[in-house]
Design a protein around this motif. Structure first.
Motif, PDB file in Angstrom:
ATOM      1  N   LEU A   2       0.833  -1.198   0.000  1.00  0.00           N
ATOM      2  CA  LEU A   2       0.000   0.000   0.000  1.00  0.00           C
ATOM      3  C   LEU A   2       0.872   1.253   0.000  1.00  0.00           C
ATOM      4  O   LEU A   2       0.586   2.227  -0.712  1.00  0.00           O
ATOM      5  N   PHE A   3       1.944   1.238   0.766  1.00  0.00           N
ATOM      6  CA  PHE A   3       2.871   2.367   0.826  1.00  0.00           C
ATOM      7  C   PHE A   3       3.495   2.614  -0.552  1.00  0.00           C
ATOM      8  O   PHE A   3       3.570   3.752  -1.026  1.00  0.00           O
ATOM      9  N   SER A   4       3.933   1.547  -1.224  1.00  0.00           N
ATOM     10  CA  SER A   4       4.511   1.685  -2.566  1.00  0.00           C
ATOM     11  C   SER A   4       3.498   2.261  -3.548  1.00  0.00           C
ATOM     12  O   SER A   4       3.820   3.148  -4.347  1.00  0.00           O
ATOM     13  N   LYS A   5       2.273   1.750  -3.495  1.00  0.00           N
ATOM     14  CA  LYS A   5       1.231   2.238  -4.401  1.00  0.00           C
ATOM     15  C   LYS A   5       0.950   3.723  -4.147  1.00  0.00           C
ATOM     16  O   LYS A   5       0.731   4.498  -5.088  1.00  0.00           O
ATOM     17  N   ALA A   6       0.958   4.115  -2.880  1.00  0.00           N
ATOM     18  CA  ALA A   6       0.711   5.516  -2.541  1.00  0.00           C
ATOM     19  C   ALA A   6       1.821   6.414  -3.076  1.00  0.00           C
ATOM     20  O   ALA A   6       1.559   7.494  -3.626  1.00  0.00           O
ATOM     21  N   LEU A   7       3.070   5.975  -2.935  1.00  0.00           N
ATOM     22  CA  LEU A   7       4.191   6.770  -3.446  1.00  0.00           C
ATOM     23  C   LEU A   7       4.114   6.918  -4.965  1.00  0.00           C
ATOM     24  O   LEU A   7       4.366   7.999  -5.507  1.00  0.00           O
TER      25      LEU A   7
ATOM     26  N   PRO B 112       7.647   1.430  -9.005  1.00  0.00           N
ATOM     27  CA  PRO B 112       7.733   1.568  -7.549  1.00  0.00           C
ATOM     28  C   PRO B 112       9.157   1.860  -7.106  1.00  0.00           C
ATOM     29  O   PRO B 112      10.113   1.638  -7.862  1.00  0.00           O
ATOM     30  N   PRO B 113       9.326   2.346  -5.883  1.00  0.00           N
ATOM     31  CA  PRO B 113      10.684   2.553  -5.361  1.00  0.00           C
ATOM     32  C   PRO B 113      11.363   1.213  -5.106  1.00  0.00           C
ATOM     33  O   PRO B 113      10.702   0.171  -5.013  1.00  0.00           O
ATOM     34  N   ARG B 114      12.665   1.235  -4.988  1.00  0.00           N
ATOM     35  CA  ARG B 114      13.391   0.009  -4.656  1.00  0.00           C
ATOM     36  C   ARG B 114      12.973  -0.467  -3.267  1.00  0.00           C
ATOM     37  O   ARG B 114      12.759   0.327  -2.360  1.00  0.00           O
ATOM     38  N   GLN B 115      12.890  -1.782  -3.128  1.00  0.00           N
ATOM     39  CA  GLN B 115      12.342  -2.355  -1.903  1.00  0.00           C
ATOM     40  C   GLN B 115      13.136  -1.949  -0.664  1.00  0.00           C
ATOM     41  O   GLN B 115      12.552  -1.598   0.373  1.00  0.00           O
TER      42      GLN B 115
ATOM     43  N   ARG C  22      12.443   1.650   0.209  1.00  0.00           N
ATOM     44  CA  ARG C  22      11.068   1.769   0.698  1.00  0.00           C
ATOM     45  C   ARG C  22      10.948   1.267   2.127  1.00  0.00           C
ATOM     46  O   ARG C  22      10.339   1.917   2.988  1.00  0.00           O
ATOM     47  N   ASP C  23      11.515   0.094   2.399  1.00  0.00           N
ATOM     48  CA  ASP C  23      11.395  -0.500   3.735  1.00  0.00           C
ATOM     49  C   ASP C  23      12.068   0.374   4.790  1.00  0.00           C
ATOM     50  O   ASP C  23      11.536   0.566   5.891  1.00  0.00           O
ATOM     51  N   GLN C  24      13.237   0.917   4.455  1.00  0.00           N
ATOM     52  CA  GLN C  24      13.941   1.780   5.407  1.00  0.00           C
ATOM     53  C   GLN C  24      13.142   3.051   5.677  1.00  0.00           C
ATOM     54  O   GLN C  24      12.997   3.475   6.837  1.00  0.00           O
ATOM     55  N   ALA C  25      12.612   3.658   4.618  1.00  0.00           N
ATOM     56  CA  ALA C  25      11.834   4.891   4.785  1.00  0.00           C
ATOM     57  C   ALA C  25      10.586   4.637   5.625  1.00  0.00           C
ATOM     58  O   ALA C  25      10.233   5.445   6.497  1.00  0.00           O
ATOM     59  N   LEU C  26       9.919   3.522   5.382  1.00  0.00           N
ATOM     60  CA  LEU C  26       8.700   3.218   6.129  1.00  0.00           C
ATOM     61  C   LEU C  26       9.006   2.964   7.603  1.00  0.00           C
ATOM     62  O   LEU C  26       8.277   3.444   8.487  1.00  0.00           O
ATOM     63  N   ASP C  27      10.076   2.245   7.882  1.00  0.00           N
ATOM     64  CA  ASP C  27      10.454   1.983   9.280  1.00  0.00           C
ATOM     65  C   ASP C  27      10.718   3.290  10.027  1.00  0.00           C
ATOM     66  O   ASP C  27      10.241   3.489  11.154  1.00  0.00           O
ATOM     67  N   LEU C  28      11.478   4.187   9.406  1.00  0.00           N
ATOM     68  CA  LEU C  28      11.808   5.461  10.052  1.00  0.00           C
ATOM     69  C   LEU C  28      10.575   6.354  10.170  1.00  0.00           C
ATOM     70  O   LEU C  28      10.401   7.063  11.167  1.00  0.00           O
ATOM     71  N   LEU C  29       9.727   6.301   9.166  1.00  0.00           N
ATOM     72  CA  LEU C  29       8.506   7.107   9.185  1.00  0.00           C
ATOM     73  C   LEU C  29       7.608   6.714  10.353  1.00  0.00           C
ATOM     74  O   LEU C  29       7.065   7.577  11.060  1.00  0.00           O
TER      75      LEU C  29
ATOM     76  N   ALA D 194      10.301  12.219   9.579  1.00  0.00           N
ATOM     77  CA  ALA D 194       9.867  12.570   8.226  1.00  0.00           C
ATOM     78  C   ALA D 194      10.865  12.047   7.199  1.00  0.00           C
ATOM     79  O   ALA D 194      12.077  12.015   7.450  1.00  0.00           O
ATOM     80  N   GLN D 195      10.348  11.646   6.032  1.00  0.00           N
ATOM     81  CA  GLN D 195      11.182  11.043   4.996  1.00  0.00           C
ATOM     82  C   GLN D 195      10.865  11.646   3.629  1.00  0.00           C
ATOM     83  O   GLN D 195       9.761  12.153   3.395  1.00  0.00           O
ATOM     84  N   THR D 196      11.842  11.593   2.736  1.00  0.00           N
ATOM     85  CA  THR D 196      11.615  11.900   1.326  1.00  0.00           C
ATOM     86  C   THR D 196      12.069  10.694   0.515  1.00  0.00           C
ATOM     87  O   THR D 196      13.129  10.121   0.779  1.00  0.00           O
ATOM     88  N   LEU D 197      11.250  10.296  -0.438  1.00  0.00           N
ATOM     89  CA  LEU D 197      11.559   9.141  -1.275  1.00  0.00           C
ATOM     90  C   LEU D 197      10.661   9.166  -2.496  1.00  0.00           C
ATOM     91  O   LEU D 197       9.474   9.504  -2.399  1.00  0.00           O
ATOM     92  N   HIS D 198      11.225   8.835  -3.648  1.00  0.00           N
ATOM     93  CA  HIS D 198      10.436   8.627  -4.864  1.00  0.00           C
ATOM     94  C   HIS D 198       9.663   9.885  -5.277  1.00  0.00           C
ATOM     95  O   HIS D 198       8.548   9.813  -5.786  1.00  0.00           O
TER      96      HIS D 198
END
Length: 427
Positions: free
Chosen positions: A275-280, A289-292, A295-302, A307-311
């Motif tokens: 869902l996070f990838s689809k939203a980005l 989609p972003p690289r897995q 994505r996983d690192q950004a989601l964990d920190l988020l 706050a994160q920036t990606l894609h």
């Protein structure tokens, strides 16, 4: 090829095409034909089918101008199309830039030119084959591919275009290229051989060379294609789950997304990540989609509140929600002249009335200065960081309006091509 096998191939093509069309009854089908054996077989098969069904059929050839002889091949296709009573159009790729992945750029240019030349056809057929699918699966296996990668080349894809949406279908994806060339010999139809198909600098060519040895080891092109078919089915089922979940916990605000944090945290990890990838992808208008790992690192920190920036997106926690907005720095910095109908940032469809066409207007991201002035006057509650990337219209004296946030006479801004929930709907 025996005459009976030619007849069988025609029946299989008809069955595959009818299945892919479903309830859709097109009045015009366009064919992407390069002149190679696969696409020439597609042209012969599709021409006969369309004639029998009373459907208009036309041919498009894209000349990438990457090697000597490509223009002659386009002429060859035109002559063959004329023999079948089909109209033919050529698109030439001129605006190349140095650097980057040339094959990827050529592929994107090919689809853009096909869209421009399809002349209203709402179905476009392409000639990818069983071997193409097998090569794609091998290429994806070399990388840490997930379900999307191993699903391979889709048989059916909806393409969203400002000129009108259309379906991209591949009715030969289960057919062997060897069989298609035998069919052409049986029909006394020539084809051309693209020398790049044997150039080992291309990964696909190197993967193709492995297919005979893999077959000797008991792994055939059909086996690899079957893997893709199973992964595609699993992907559709998974995406149906994502769509259902998104309907329950996602809200859309002026091109941004809010995911209810408590509900999101309660999801299984795989559903969260997808869902996070689809939203980005939706917020950035990116087809990929972003690289897995990123994505996983950004989601964990988020989820830890950072706050994160990606894609091309900015993500942060806000009012018990996971908030995803467009990253202002990812948008072209220079203002663009506003046209009566245009697509800005590849996701905002902007329109202006004839009364404003004589005015000199530009579109750009709102920016922090104008966002600070505008925020107190808004009826909707958006975080300041989200306002900065909203589309804004400027004239010669400065800021005029932000049409997605506040109505303005003669100016409209709408998300294109569809809202987030609709974009998740599997077909």
């Amino acid at each position: 090829m025996l005459l009976s096998d030619s007849s069988a191939l025609k029946r299989e093509f008809s069955s595959a095409l009818v299945t892919l069309l479903g309830s859709h009854n097109p009045s015009h089908i366009a064919l992407a034909v390069s002149g190679g054996g696969d696409s020439m077989a597609l042209m012969v098969l599709a021409a006969e089918w369309c004639h029998s069904q009373g459907v208009r059929c036309s041919v498009i050839t894209i000349d990438h101008d990457l090697r000597a002889g490509s223009a002659d091949e386009a002429i060859f296709v035109a002559r063959q199309a004329e023999k079948l009573g089909l109209s033919h159009r050529v698109g030439r790729w001129h605006e190349r830039v140095d650097g980057g992945n040339l094959q990827q750029k050529a592929r994107l240019a090919r689809y853009r030119l096909i869209d421009e030349l399809r002349d209203g056809a709402d179905v476009v057929l392409m000639a990818h084959t069983l071997e193409d699918q097998a090569e794609t699966v091998l290429m994806r296996l070399r990388r840490p591919a997930g379900i999307d990668g191993l699903a391979g080349i889709p048989q059916k894809r909806r393409v969203f275009s400002q000129q009108g949406d259309f379906w991209l279908l591949r009715p030969l994806l289960k057919s062997s290229g060897v069989r298609l060339r035998a069919f052409l010999n049986d029909q006394a139809v020539d084809w051309v051989e693209d020398p790049s198909n044997s150039d080992r600098k291309y990964e696909r060519v190197r993967m193709r060379e492995h297919l005979p040895e893999l077959a000797r080891q008991g792994i055939t092109a059909q086996d690899l294609s079957n893997i893709a078919a199973k992964m595609a089915k699993s992907k559709m089922q998974f995406d149906a789950q994502v769509h259902q979940v998104a309907e329950m916990l996602t809200e859309e605000y002026s091109g941004d997304l809010r995911l209810r944090l408590s509900a999101f945290c309660g999801l299984p990890s795989l559903l969260q990540k997808r869902l996070f990838s689809k939203a980005l992808c939706w917020v950035s208008a990116s087809p990929y989609p972003p690289r897995q790992a990123a994505r996983d690192q950004a989601l964990d920190l988020l989820l830890l509140g950072k706050a994160q920036t990606l894609h091309g997106c900015m993500m942060f926690l806000w009012k018990n929600c996971l908030y995803i907005t467009r990253e202002a720095q990812a948008i072209a910095a220079q203002p663009v002249a506003l046209r009566p109908k245009m697509l800005w940032d590849n996701r905002w469809r902007l329109t202006m009335s004839q009364a404003l066409e004589s005015d000199a207007l530009w579109v750009a991201a709102l920016g922090p200065k104008e966002a600070a002035k505008l925020r107190p006057h808004l009826d909707i509650d958006l975080p300041f960081k989200a306002l900065v990337a909203q589309p804004a219209i400027f004239n010669q004296t400065g800021f005029l309006c932000a049409p997605a946030l506040r109505p303005h006479s003669g100016l409209q801004a709408q998300i294109w091509p569809r809202d987030f929930i609709e974009s998740l709907r599997p077909y």
